[in-house]
Motif scaffolding. Structure first.
Motif, PDB file in Angstrom:
ATOM      1  N   HIS A 187       0.834  -1.207   0.000  1.00  0.00           N
ATOM      2  CA  HIS A 187       0.000   0.000   0.000  1.00  0.00           C
ATOM      3  C   HIS A 187       0.866   1.253   0.000  1.00  0.00           C
ATOM      4  O   HIS A 187       0.563   2.234  -0.690  1.00  0.00           O
ATOM      5  CB  HIS A 187      -0.899   0.013   1.238  1.00  0.00           C
ATOM      6  N   GLN A 188       1.915   1.234   0.781  1.00  0.00           N
ATOM      7  CA  GLN A 188       2.757   2.424   0.892  1.00  0.00           C
ATOM      8  C   GLN A 188       3.479   2.727  -0.421  1.00  0.00           C
ATOM      9  O   GLN A 188       3.680   3.895  -0.773  1.00  0.00           O
ATOM     10  CB  GLN A 188       3.741   2.248   2.051  1.00  0.00           C
ATOM     11  N   ARG A 189       3.829   1.693  -1.177  1.00  0.00           N
ATOM     12  CA  ARG A 189       4.459   1.929  -2.487  1.00  0.00           C
ATOM     13  C   ARG A 189       3.454   2.549  -3.463  1.00  0.00           C
ATOM     14  O   ARG A 189       3.800   3.441  -4.250  1.00  0.00           O
ATOM     15  CB  ARG A 189       5.027   0.620  -3.043  1.00  0.00           C
ATOM     16  N   ILE A 190       2.219   2.070  -3.401  1.00  0.00           N
ATOM     17  CA  ILE A 190       1.182   2.655  -4.253  1.00  0.00           C
ATOM     18  C   ILE A 190       0.957   4.112  -3.876  1.00  0.00           C
ATOM     19  O   ILE A 190       0.895   4.998  -4.746  1.00  0.00           O
ATOM     20  CB  ILE A 190      -0.133   1.857  -4.115  1.00  0.00           C
ATOM     21  N   ALA A 191       0.843   4.381  -2.583  1.00  0.00           N
ATOM     22  CA  ALA A 191       0.602   5.747  -2.107  1.00  0.00           C
ATOM     23  C   ALA A 191       1.745   6.674  -2.490  1.00  0.00           C
ATOM     24  O   ALA A 191       1.520   7.830  -2.873  1.00  0.00           O
ATOM     25  CB  ALA A 191       0.402   5.738  -0.585  1.00  0.00           C
ATOM     26  N   ALA A 192       2.975   6.169  -2.391  1.00  0.00           N
ATOM     27  CA  ALA A 192       4.137   6.998  -2.745  1.00  0.00           C
ATOM     28  C   ALA A 192       4.094   7.384  -4.221  1.00  0.00           C
ATOM     29  O   ALA A 192       4.402   8.528  -4.586  1.00  0.00           O
ATOM     30  CB  ALA A 192       5.419   6.261  -2.412  1.00  0.00           C
ATOM     31  N   ALA A 193       3.718   6.447  -5.069  1.00  0.00           N
ATOM     32  CA  ALA A 193       3.657   6.739  -6.509  1.00  0.00           C
ATOM     33  C   ALA A 193       2.547   7.738  -6.825  1.00  0.00           C
ATOM     34  O   ALA A 193       2.728   8.644  -7.647  1.00  0.00           O
ATOM     35  CB  ALA A 193       3.448   5.447  -7.291  1.00  0.00           C
ATOM     36  N   ILE A 194       1.405   7.585  -6.156  1.00  0.00           N
ATOM     37  CA  ILE A 194       0.314   8.541  -6.362  1.00  0.00           C
ATOM     38  C   ILE A 194       0.719   9.914  -5.847  1.00  0.00           C
ATOM     39  O   ILE A 194       0.480  10.940  -6.493  1.00  0.00           O
ATOM     40  CB  ILE A 194      -0.974   8.042  -5.681  1.00  0.00           C
ATOM     41  N   GLY A 195       1.369   9.935  -4.682  1.00  0.00           N
ATOM     42  CA  GLY A 195       1.824  11.202  -4.132  1.00  0.00           C
ATOM     43  C   GLY A 195       2.843  11.894  -5.007  1.00  0.00           C
ATOM     44  O   GLY A 195       2.893  13.132  -5.068  1.00  0.00           O
ATOM     45  N   ALA A 196       3.643  11.097  -5.711  1.00  0.00           N
ATOM     46  CA  ALA A 196       4.666  11.651  -6.608  1.00  0.00           C
ATOM     47  C   ALA A 196       4.114  11.991  -7.982  1.00  0.00           C
ATOM     48  O   ALA A 196       4.866  12.406  -8.870  1.00  0.00           O
ATOM     49  CB  ALA A 196       5.811  10.652  -6.748  1.00  0.00           C
ATOM     50  N   ARG A 197       2.816  11.776  -8.183  1.00  0.00           N
ATOM     51  CA  ARG A 197       2.155  12.049  -9.466  1.00  0.00           C
ATOM     52  C   ARG A 197       2.795  11.257 -10.612  1.00  0.00           C
ATOM     53  O   ARG A 197       3.001  11.767 -11.714  1.00  0.00           O
ATOM     54  CB  ARG A 197       2.182  13.557  -9.778  1.00  0.00           C
ATOM     55  N   ASP A 198       3.102   9.989 -10.301  1.00  0.00           N
ATOM     56  CA  ASP A 198       3.753   9.120 -11.281  1.00  0.00           C
ATOM     57  C   ASP A 198       2.767   8.022 -11.679  1.00  0.00           C
ATOM     58  O   ASP A 198       2.681   6.975 -11.029  1.00  0.00           O
ATOM     59  CB  ASP A 198       5.012   8.504 -10.662  1.00  0.00           C
ATOM     60  N   PRO A 199       1.989   8.219 -12.749  1.00  0.00           N
ATOM     61  CA  PRO A 199       0.957   7.246 -13.108  1.00  0.00           C
ATOM     62  C   PRO A 199       1.506   5.874 -13.483  1.00  0.00           C
ATOM     63  O   PRO A 199       0.893   4.853 -13.161  1.00  0.00           O
ATOM     64  CB  PRO A 199       0.233   7.899 -14.285  1.00  0.00           C
ATOM     65  N   ASP A 200       2.652   5.822 -14.163  1.00  0.00           N
ATOM     66  CA  ASP A 200       3.223   4.526 -14.532  1.00  0.00           C
ATOM     67  C   ASP A 200       3.599   3.725 -13.290  1.00  0.00           C
ATOM     68  O   ASP A 200       3.317   2.522 -13.199  1.00  0.00           O
ATOM     69  CB  ASP A 200       4.459   4.716 -15.417  1.00  0.00           C
ATOM     70  N   ALA A 201       4.245   4.382 -12.337  1.00  0.00           N
ATOM     71  CA  ALA A 201       4.652   3.694 -11.106  1.00  0.00           C
ATOM     72  C   ALA A 201       3.441   3.295 -10.278  1.00  0.00           C
ATOM     73  O   ALA A 201       3.423   2.222  -9.659  1.00  0.00           O
ATOM     74  CB  ALA A 201       5.582   4.594 -10.288  1.00  0.00           C
ATOM     75  N   ALA A 202       2.418   4.138 -10.248  1.00  0.00           N
ATOM     76  CA  ALA A 202       1.211   3.824  -9.482  1.00  0.00           C
ATOM     77  C   ALA A 202       0.508   2.604 -10.053  1.00  0.00           C
ATOM     78  O   ALA A 202       0.087   1.700  -9.325  1.00  0.00           O
ATOM     79  CB  ALA A 202       0.274   5.029  -9.467  1.00  0.00           C
ATOM     80  N   GLU A 203       0.381   2.571 -11.373  1.00  0.00           N
ATOM     81  CA  GLU A 203      -0.259   1.424 -12.015  1.00  0.00           C
ATOM     82  C   GLU A 203       0.540   0.148 -11.782  1.00  0.00           C
ATOM     83  O   GLU A 203      -0.021  -0.913 -11.462  1.00  0.00           O
ATOM     84  CB  GLU A 203      -0.408   1.679 -13.515  1.00  0.00           C
ATOM     85  N   ALA A 204       1.848   0.233 -11.895  1.00  0.00           N
ATOM     86  CA  ALA A 204       2.698  -0.944 -11.701  1.00  0.00           C
ATOM     87  C   ALA A 204       2.632  -1.428 -10.251  1.00  0.00           C
ATOM     88  O   ALA A 204       2.578  -2.643  -9.997  1.00  0.00           O
ATOM     89  CB  ALA A 204       4.138  -0.616 -12.088  1.00  0.00           C
ATOM     90  N   ALA A 205       2.646  -0.499  -9.308  1.00  0.00           N
ATOM     91  CA  ALA A 205       2.598  -0.877  -7.898  1.00  0.00           C
ATOM     92  C   ALA A 205       1.267  -1.528  -7.552  1.00  0.00           C
ATOM     93  O   ALA A 205       1.213  -2.489  -6.774  1.00  0.00           O
ATOM     94  CB  ALA A 205       2.846   0.343  -7.020  1.00  0.00           C
ATOM     95  N   MET A 206       0.183  -1.018  -8.119  1.00  0.00           N
ATOM     96  CA  MET A 206      -1.120  -1.624  -7.871  1.00  0.00           C
ATOM     97  C   MET A 206      -1.191  -3.015  -8.479  1.00  0.00           C
ATOM     98  O   MET A 206      -1.709  -3.958  -7.862  1.00  0.00           O
ATOM     99  CB  MET A 206      -2.235  -0.735  -8.434  1.00  0.00           C
TER     100      MET A 206
END
Length: 222
Positions: A187-206
């Motif tokens: 969850h924290q990796r997903i949140a970090a990517a969303i917080g960083a406004r990084d859609p590719d990282a957020a999608e990958a983490a999810m």
């Protein structure tokens, strides 16, 4: 231990209160999967008429938590089969990876902060009440995913995901809670990517989170 004190409802919120009580009983397995629902008994137990009971059951049927069959009436929905479980995660992977991407792109600053705070939340575990901790952790998990769905900016998608998640809640007593720490880290990796406004990282983490969760939770069917 559940309180034995009588439940008192406010007339102005009677329908919502009855719905909340029945939903909680189903998710806690006080009303077990496949159990037949006795409307008369529930009305006596909750000290209400049959009308709010029937209204609540109609809502629960819409949620997928009860089923209505001719000549039988309402029964509590059964647990997912292994095949249905895989179908559920196919849907989650399809939809929730998109919500994470869109949340990274569209979330407001307040929504990003809320997602980060939820991911960082500590769920206190009481040794004498493991069931209470399980309920709290499941609520936290659902809340985290709901915040992301809300931040995606698509209310129809959020509503659809809420209906999918309710089926997982029926299984939560069988979840491998020993892996809760792993879930929180994901969850924290997903949140970090969303917080960083990084859609590719957020999608990958999810995607990584849901794929791992699918494998962990298969133990519920053993």
């Amino acid at each position: 231990m559940a309180s034995t004190d009588p439940i008192r409802f406010r007339r102005s919120t009677l329908g919502d209160d009855v719905y909340d009580v029945l939903r909680a009983r189903i998710l806690e397995h006080s009303m077990r999967p496949d159990d037949r629902v006795n409307i008369d008994a529930l009305a006596r137990d909750l000290e209400v008429s049959q009308t709010p009971i029937r209204e609540a059951l109609a809502r629960l049927e819409s949620d997928g938590l009860v089923r209505k069959r001719p000549l039988v009436g309402y029964t509590v929905s059964p647990l997912l089969t292994r095949a249905e479980y895989h179908h559920l995660f196919e849907m989650r992977l399809l939809l929730e990876c998109a919500t994470a991407r869109w949340a990274a792109e569209r979330a407001t600053s307040a929504q990003r902060e809320a997602i980060t705070a939820e991911a960082a939340a500590v769920i206190a575990q009481a040794p004498d009440d493991p069931g209470g901790w399980h309920a709290a952790f499941t609520t936290h998990d659902a809340g985290f995913h709901d915040l992301i769905a809300d931040a995606s900016g698509n209310p129809l998608l959020r509503d659809g995901l809420e209906r999918l998640h309710v089926h997982l809640h029926l299984h939560r007593r069988y979840f491998p809670y020993a892996h809760a720490g792993t879930t929180i880290a994901e969850h924290q990796r997903i949140a970090a990517a969303i917080g960083a406004r990084d859609p590719d990282a957020a999608e990958a983490a999810m995607r990584e989170h849901l794929s791992a969760a699918r494998e962990r939770q298969l133990t519920a069917f053993d």
